[in-house]
Scaffold this active site. Structure first.
Site, PDB file in Angstrom:
ATOM      1  N   ARG A 185      -9.046  -0.151   3.572  1.00  0.00           N
ATOM      2  CA  ARG A 185      -8.059   0.785   3.028  1.00  0.00           C
ATOM      3  C   ARG A 185      -6.746   0.108   2.720  1.00  0.00           C
ATOM      4  O   ARG A 185      -5.994   0.570   1.871  1.00  0.00           O
ATOM      5  CB  ARG A 185      -7.733   1.869   4.067  1.00  0.00           C
ATOM      6  CG  ARG A 185      -8.850   2.759   4.393  1.00  0.00           C
ATOM      7  CD  ARG A 185      -8.424   3.649   5.524  1.00  0.00           C
ATOM      8  NE  ARG A 185      -7.827   4.803   4.929  1.00  0.00           N
ATOM      9  CZ  ARG A 185      -8.138   6.045   5.269  1.00  0.00           C
ATOM     10  NH1 ARG A 185      -8.964   6.262   6.248  1.00  0.00           N
ATOM     11  NH2 ARG A 185      -7.604   7.042   4.651  1.00  0.00           N
TER      12      ARG A 185
ATOM     13  N   ASP B  78       3.402   0.486  12.240  1.00  0.00           N
ATOM     14  CA  ASP B  78       2.203  -0.087  11.609  1.00  0.00           C
ATOM     15  C   ASP B  78       1.962  -1.545  11.995  1.00  0.00           C
ATOM     16  O   ASP B  78       0.964  -2.146  11.594  1.00  0.00           O
ATOM     17  CB  ASP B  78       2.295   0.057  10.075  1.00  0.00           C
ATOM     18  CG  ASP B  78       2.264   1.513   9.645  1.00  0.00           C
ATOM     19  OD1 ASP B  78       1.857   2.368  10.447  1.00  0.00           O
ATOM     20  OD2 ASP B  78       2.658   1.804   8.493  1.00  0.00           O
TER      21      ASP B  78
ATOM     22  N   ARG C 153      -1.097  14.751  12.405  1.00  0.00           N
ATOM     23  CA  ARG C 153      -0.392  14.337  11.195  1.00  0.00           C
ATOM     24  C   ARG C 153       0.011  15.577  10.401  1.00  0.00           C
ATOM     25  O   ARG C 153      -0.555  15.892   9.355  1.00  0.00           O
ATOM     26  CB  ARG C 153      -1.260  13.376  10.387  1.00  0.00           C
ATOM     27  CG  ARG C 153      -1.676  12.175  11.230  1.00  0.00           C
ATOM     28  CD  ARG C 153      -2.236  11.043  10.442  1.00  0.00           C
ATOM     29  NE  ARG C 153      -1.226  10.355   9.680  1.00  0.00           N
ATOM     30  CZ  ARG C 153      -1.453   9.257   8.978  1.00  0.00           C
ATOM     31  NH1 ARG C 153      -2.640   8.743   8.948  1.00  0.00           N
ATOM     32  NH2 ARG C 153      -0.478   8.685   8.304  1.00  0.00           N
ATOM     33  N   PRO C 154       1.015  16.318  10.908  1.00  0.00           N
ATOM     34  CA  PRO C 154       1.413  17.562  10.257  1.00  0.00           C
ATOM     35  C   PRO C 154       2.165  17.318   8.943  1.00  0.00           C
ATOM     36  O   PRO C 154       2.628  16.197   8.696  1.00  0.00           O
ATOM     37  CB  PRO C 154       2.357  18.197  11.285  1.00  0.00           C
ATOM     38  CG  PRO C 154       2.885  17.064  12.083  1.00  0.00           C
ATOM     39  CD  PRO C 154       1.857  15.973  12.053  1.00  0.00           C
TER      40      PRO C 154
ATOM     41  N   CYS D  27      -5.968   7.810   8.547  1.00  0.00           N
ATOM     42  CA  CYS D  27      -6.291   7.250   9.855  1.00  0.00           C
ATOM     43  C   CYS D  27      -5.995   8.248  10.965  1.00  0.00           C
ATOM     44  O   CYS D  27      -4.998   8.969  10.908  1.00  0.00           O
ATOM     45  CB  CYS D  27      -5.471   5.985  10.080  1.00  0.00           C
ATOM     46  SG  CYS D  27      -6.002   4.608   9.068  1.00  0.00           S
TER      47      CYS D  27
ATOM     48  N   LYS E  60       0.830  -1.212   0.000  1.00  0.00           N
ATOM     49  CA  LYS E  60       0.000   0.000   0.000  1.00  0.00           C
ATOM     50  C   LYS E  60       0.865   1.263   0.000  1.00  0.00           C
ATOM     51  O   LYS E  60       0.673   2.166  -0.806  1.00  0.00           O
ATOM     52  CB  LYS E  60      -0.912   0.011   1.230  1.00  0.00           C
ATOM     53  CG  LYS E  60      -1.587   1.358   1.470  1.00  0.00           C
ATOM     54  CD  LYS E  60      -2.513   1.338   2.664  1.00  0.00           C
ATOM     55  CE  LYS E  60      -1.888   1.672   3.978  1.00  0.00           C
ATOM     56  NZ  LYS E  60      -1.712   3.102   4.279  1.00  0.00           N
ATOM     57  N   ASN E  61       1.799   1.326   0.952  1.00  0.00           N
ATOM     58  CA  ASN E  61       2.509   2.594   1.123  1.00  0.00           C
ATOM     59  C   ASN E  61       3.514   2.874   0.013  1.00  0.00           C
ATOM     60  O   ASN E  61       3.926   4.017  -0.162  1.00  0.00           O
ATOM     61  CB  ASN E  61       3.141   2.665   2.516  1.00  0.00           C
ATOM     62  CG  ASN E  61       2.063   2.820   3.588  1.00  0.00           C
ATOM     63  OD1 ASN E  61       0.918   3.168   3.279  1.00  0.00           O
ATOM     64  ND2 ASN E  61       2.402   2.552   4.841  1.00  0.00           N
TER      65      ASN E  61
ATOM     66  N   ARG F  10      -4.501   9.868   3.399  1.00  0.00           N
ATOM     67  CA  ARG F  10      -3.291  10.536   3.840  1.00  0.00           C
ATOM     68  C   ARG F  10      -2.392  10.879   2.649  1.00  0.00           C
ATOM     69  O   ARG F  10      -1.770  11.933   2.581  1.00  0.00           O
ATOM     70  CB  ARG F  10      -2.539   9.618   4.805  1.00  0.00           C
ATOM     71  CG  ARG F  10      -1.170  10.109   5.224  1.00  0.00           C
ATOM     72  CD  ARG F  10      -1.239  11.362   6.048  1.00  0.00           C
ATOM     73  NE  ARG F  10       0.082  11.827   6.480  1.00  0.00           N
ATOM     74  CZ  ARG F  10       0.273  12.992   7.067  1.00  0.00           C
ATOM     75  NH1 ARG F  10      -0.733  13.803   7.282  1.00  0.00           N
ATOM     76  NH2 ARG F  10       1.473  13.354   7.437  1.00  0.00           N
TER      77      ARG F  10
ATOM     78  N   GLN G  90       7.232  19.352   7.473  1.00  0.00           N
ATOM     79  CA  GLN G  90       8.511  18.948   6.870  1.00  0.00           C
ATOM     80  C   GLN G  90       8.399  18.827   5.344  1.00  0.00           C
ATOM     81  O   GLN G  90       9.371  19.064   4.629  1.00  0.00           O
ATOM     82  CB  GLN G  90       9.003  17.617   7.466  1.00  0.00           C
ATOM     83  CG  GLN G  90       9.271  17.682   8.958  1.00  0.00           C
ATOM     84  CD  GLN G  90      10.291  18.753   9.337  1.00  0.00           C
ATOM     85  OE1 GLN G  90      11.401  18.779   8.811  1.00  0.00           O
ATOM     86  NE2 GLN G  90       9.909  19.649  10.225  1.00  0.00           N
TER      87      GLN G  90
END
Ligand code: EPZ
Length: 428
Positions: free
Chosen positions: A397, A305, A122-123, A117, A22-23, A93, A126
């Protein structure tokens, strides 16, 4: 709304095959926008986060054709929109990766802020720091993140926190900048390496991915390529833990064992036997798990995770374990759900103290987020009686065909639809 109903107490035995990561997929698919001709992407997992990206690509004007179940041809040549609306982002995300990709392609991007999620703040400061160092101006306009650049130029960026997302976004935008960009304190996850390999196969010049210093020499053009996404290490890790928790014997195919080392090490500590082949791992467990302490860290540390799934294994371990979350501010919301099933978990800030109980008891629980949902499934598999899991859209997801895969190794799990006449079974 669908639910999962799990009847626990069965050992998992057999073979399961892992899908594409996924990522990695959610980074590689937006990066296709940089190409000046079509790309063929293989091993694309059929999960809702990926489908949301494919939808957004189509809305931007890319031609997306499904060639096979997990193979897509994406032609980005017609893309001229730089806007990813809130509806298109659909709470994912990874919508932020469209910032880097559109900035790289069109020097302009307007993207709804990332959702995803709820696992703590979740800034994207950066990411913005990187875009600004590359020469972009970043503002917020009507709730959208807007990035614009006359031109992008190579730069040096030191990340104040090791961020997967910022590393991905800066790599994507810098691939088409003029000159050399250096990212220091970069994330080292396998999906960072996969993205770099993909970009290099399009003609990019990226070195050092997988280490904490990544060097990207910008190139004039990137062309279409064929690329196969790596297997999902977290999906694999989830099945490894499920096998151990149920005292099962499961071969997990289509994996890169090196990506699973931290998970395998902890499972061995808890008493599992792990056999590694070229592209498989076999997990066997013949007793109740033993206690062990876990601290999550950026790769190659133990992955955040996998934290909820592993904590679930420890909830039935012999003894008391401490789990410390080292990446996110708050990733223990699932703990309360486990206590509904009889677990003994005390959360204190970034740590959870887990005293293993002999067995969990089935109960109605919910998936607070994707990995919390995976933890609820594992809890249901080991519990006595029936566990009903709601809010499973989170699980959809990131886990492809989770019901089919678990059923094939002996689990009793069903997807059930709520309709006005009560429950009805639905094909998964
Ligand atoms: C990625 O999220 C993953 N998502 C997450 O997986 C994973 O938990 C996380 O990396 C850590 O491994 C995707 O790849 C799509 P980060 P990301 O930027 O990129 C702080 C799953 O279950 N931070 O590495 O959003 C942040 O608050 C998901 O599959 C800043 O302070 O994570 C966090 O504490 C959930 N400023 C830490 O860094 C920033 O600009 C790591 O976040 C960015 C992040």
């Amino acid at each position: 709304m669908d639910k999962f109903v799990v009847n626990g107490g069965r050992r998992l035995c057999g073979e399961v095959t892992v899908s594409g990561a996924k990522n990695a997929a959610v980074a590689i698919l937006p990066a296709v926008l940089l190409a000046d001709s079509p790309c063929i992407i293989e091993n694309v997992p059929d999960i809702s986060d990926v489908n949301a990206i494919l939808y957004a690509l189509r809305e931007l004007g890319a031609e997306v054709t499904q060639l096979e179940r997990t193979t897509f041809r994406i032609d980005p040549t017609g893309v001229n929109s730089f806007v990813v609306s809130k509806e298109m982002a659909q709470g994912m995300r990874a919508s932020s990766y469209f910032l880097g990709a559109l900035l790289g392609r069109l020097r302009r991007a307007k993207v709804a802020p990332p959702g995803g999620c709820d696992i703590g703040l979740r800034p994207i400061d950066q990411h913005i720091k990187g875009f600004e160092a590359l020469g972009a101006k970043v503002t917020i306009d009507s709730g959208m993140v807007v990035a614009k650049a006359e031109k992008l130029g190579g730069c040096s960026v030191y990340l104040d926190v090791v961020s997967v997302g910022a590393t991905v976004n800066i790599m994507i935008a810098a691939a088409r900048a003029r000159g050399m960009t250096v990212i220091e304190n970069a994330a080292r996850e396998p999906h960072i390496v996969d993205l770099a390999n993909f970009l290099n196969s399009m003609g990019a010049d990226i070195m050092g991915a997988g280490t904490s210093v990544i060097k990207i020499r910008g190139v004039e053009r990137l062309s279409g390529t064929s690329y196969s996404i790596i297997p999902d290490q977290i999906e694999a890790g989830t099945y490894m833990v499920a096998a151990a928790a149920t005292q099962g014997d499961v071969v997990i195919n289509n994996v890169i064992p090196k990506h699973l080392e931290s998970n395998a090490a902890k499972l061995r500590e808890a008493g599992a036997k792990i056999e590694e082949g070229d592209e498989y791992v076999r997990v066997t467990m013949d007793r109740r798990p033993g206690k062990c302490n876990v601290k999550t860290m950026p790769h190659p540390g133990f992955p955040t995770d996998m934290q909820p799934q592993f904590a679930t294994l420890l909830a039935i371990a012999n003894g008391t374990s401490i789990v410390t979350e080292g990446v996110w501010d708050s990733r223990f919301r699932y703990a309360e759900q486990l206590t509904f099933m009889g677990a003994d978990i005390q959360v204190d800030g970034k740590s959870a103290i887990i005293t293993g109980v002999e067995r969990l008891k089935g109960a109605p629980v919910k998936a607070n987020d994707l990995r919390a949902g995976a933890a609820m499934i594992i809890a249901g598999l080991v519990a006595e009686g029936e566990t009903e899991i709601t809010d499973i859209e989170y699980i959809d997801r990131g886990y492809e065909q989770v019901v089919e895969k678990l059923t094939a190794v002996g689990a009793d799990i069903k997807r059930v639809s709520d309709d006005e006449y009560g429950y009805s079974l639905k094909a998964n």
